[in-house]
Design a protein around this motif. Structure first.
Motif, PDB file in Angstrom:
ATOM      1  N   LEU A   1      -4.315   0.366  14.956  1.00 51.15           N
ATOM      2  CA  LEU A   1      -4.209  -0.516  16.122  1.00 51.15           C
ATOM      3  C   LEU A   1      -5.567  -1.076  16.535  1.00 51.15           C
ATOM      4  N   HIS A   2      -6.618  -0.321  16.280  1.00 54.32           N
ATOM      5  CA  HIS A   2      -7.951  -0.747  16.694  1.00 54.32           C
ATOM      6  C   HIS A   2      -8.591  -1.705  15.703  1.00 54.32           C
ATOM      7  N   HIS A   3      -8.276  -1.557  14.408  1.00 57.21           N
ATOM      8  CA  HIS A   3      -9.023  -2.283  13.388  1.00 57.21           C
ATOM      9  C   HIS A   3      -8.267  -3.410  12.692  1.00 57.21           C
ATOM     10  N   PHE A   4      -6.949  -3.447  12.819  1.00 56.84           N
ATOM     11  CA  PHE A   4      -6.219  -4.385  11.977  1.00 56.84           C
ATOM     12  C   PHE A   4      -5.316  -5.332  12.759  1.00 56.84           C
ATOM     13  N   LYS A   5      -5.014  -6.438  12.120  1.00 56.66           N
ATOM     14  CA  LYS A   5      -4.188  -7.467  12.734  1.00 56.66           C
ATOM     15  C   LYS A   5      -2.793  -6.919  13.031  1.00 56.66           C
ATOM     16  N   LYS A   6      -2.310  -7.221  14.207  1.00 58.41           N
ATOM     17  CA  LYS A   6      -1.020  -6.663  14.638  1.00 58.41           C
ATOM     18  C   LYS A   6       0.169  -7.407  14.049  1.00 58.41           C
ATOM     19  N   ASP A   7      -0.065  -8.625  13.481  1.00 56.14           N
ATOM     20  CA  ASP A   7       1.043  -9.402  12.945  1.00 56.14           C
ATOM     21  C   ASP A   7       1.183  -9.245  11.440  1.00 56.14           C
ATOM     22  N   ASN A   8       0.538  -8.234  10.892  1.00 56.34           N
ATOM     23  CA  ASN A   8       0.565  -7.982   9.460  1.00 56.34           C
ATOM     24  C   ASN A   8       1.738  -7.053   9.126  1.00 56.34           C
TER      25      ASN A   8
ATOM     26  N   MET B   1       3.058   0.696   7.952  1.00 68.56           N
ATOM     27  CA  MET B   1       2.245   1.897   8.068  1.00 68.56           C
ATOM     28  C   MET B   1       2.411   2.553   9.434  1.00 68.56           C
ATOM     29  N   LEU B   2       2.533   1.753  10.486  1.00 72.79           N
ATOM     30  CA  LEU B   2       2.789   2.306  11.818  1.00 72.79           C
ATOM     31  C   LEU B   2       4.165   2.959  11.872  1.00 72.79           C
ATOM     32  N   ASN B   3       5.148   2.327  11.243  1.00 72.53           N
ATOM     33  CA  ASN B   3       6.487   2.908  11.144  1.00 72.53           C
ATOM     34  C   ASN B   3       6.436   4.264  10.450  1.00 72.53           C
ATOM     35  N   LEU B   4       5.688   4.310   9.368  1.00 70.67           N
ATOM     36  CA  LEU B   4       5.584   5.535   8.584  1.00 70.67           C
ATOM     37  C   LEU B   4       4.926   6.645   9.390  1.00 70.67           C
TER      38      LEU B   4
ATOM     39  N   ASN C   1      -7.287  -7.074   6.546  1.00 70.99           N
ATOM     40  CA  ASN C   1      -5.844  -7.092   6.407  1.00 70.99           C
ATOM     41  C   ASN C   1      -5.434  -6.241   5.243  1.00 70.99           C
ATOM     42  N   LEU C   2      -4.153  -5.969   5.137  1.00 71.87           N
ATOM     43  CA  LEU C   2      -3.632  -5.070   4.109  1.00 71.87           C
ATOM     44  C   LEU C   2      -2.751  -5.777   3.124  1.00 71.87           C
TER      45      LEU C   2
END
Length: 290
Positions: free
Chosen positions: A44-51, A57-60, A288-289
């Motif tokens: 949440l701190h380092h990456f784009k939230k619309d990716n 990964m957040l779901n996982l 981004n990932l």
């Protein structure tokens, strides 16, 4: 852990299995919960939230935390009896989180494959459809978890009552068999297929510089298989033994094999969040990932 048999175990081996299983689960709880929380904060701190990969990964991580927070209850159940309401409720959380995790990992495998092999295909996917796909994964996990929760019962085992899967009826065995097919073998087949497609693409001249996604999916497949296969094999052996009316041979280590499935929830955050060099790029440089 939720499918072990109560038969043919002497008190010494049963106690030893409980101690090993409880110790492992305690370790997984201490390592896994803070690890997954750290991953959520980091992402949440380092990456784009619309990716979309970030969402997966957040779901996982969320599914893994949901699974791991049940561990104190299962550790307690190794020592003392638990009531039916507690059994059903925490079994529901385990099944729900486990299916959510498996579905998320499977979608991540397919997504990685499509991003490399058919980038134009996924580019047509709108943000609304991506959100719908994520919500559908959780809904599907809830649907898949229902049969297992309904079949979970409080069964007398030795001097205490235990939360176990009831496999006495033919219907319950068929449902358990279908769960293994849908919850392990089908996702594993999809992951293998995605890995194979990525491997073929990565070995082509135009994509030789993109081996990293292939290596990531390789880790996904290997980790998923290592930590879930023993539990599923023991589960299938127990189901087959019930069908033919014999005693399950592998039930001695069923508690330990079941507790090992929680390792997947511990290593997932490190596997998916820190195995890729791109995850260490600062947000300001367009991290981004994809």
């Amino acid at each position: 852990m939720l499918n072990h048999s109560e038969s043919s175990l002497n008190s010494t081996s049963w106690t030893t299995a409980n101690l090993v299983s409880g110790g492992l689960m305690g370790l997984f709880f201490v390592v896994g919960v803070p690890g997954n929380i750290a991953v959520i904060v980091f992402i949440l701190h380092h990456f784009k939230k619309d990716n979309f990969t970030v969402h997966l990964m957040l779901n996982l991580a969320a599914a893994d935390i949901l699974c791991l927070i049940t561990l104190p209850v299962w550790i307690y159940s190794e020592l003392e009896s638990i009531d039916k309401v507690t059994c059903k409720f925490f079994t529901a959380l385990v099944y729900y989180s486990a299916y959510s995790s498996v579905i998320t990992v499977t979608v991540l495998s397919v997504y990685r494959c499509l991003r490399i092999r058919h980038p134009q295909l996924w580019s047509r996917m709108s943000k609304r459809r991506e959100r719908a796909l994520l919500i559908s994964g959780w809904a599907l996990a809830l649907l898949f978890s229902c049969p297992g929760v309904l079949a979970q019962e409080i069964i007398q085992s030795g001097s205490k009552m235990e939360c176990e899967r009831n496999l006495e009826s033919k219907d319950s065995r068929i449902v358990a068999l279908l769960e293994s097919l849908l919850g392990f073998f089908l996702p594993f087949t999809i992951m293998l297929t995605s890995y194979y497609c990525l491997y073929k693409t990565a070995t082509q001249g135009a994509f030789r510089c993109r081996h990293r996604p292939t290596k990531l999916v390789t880790r996904i497949v290997i980790v998923f298989f290592i930590f879930w296969a023993p539990h599923q094999i023991i589960k299938l052996e127990e189901i087959c033994a019930k069908f033919v009316g014999s005693e399950p041979i592998l039930s001695l280590v069923s508690d330990i094999a079941g507790s090992l499935t929680f390792i997947n929830s511990c290593v997932n955050p490190f596997l998916y969040a820190f195995s890729s060099r791109s995850l260490h790029k600062p947000y300001s440089s367009g991290s981004n990932l994809e």
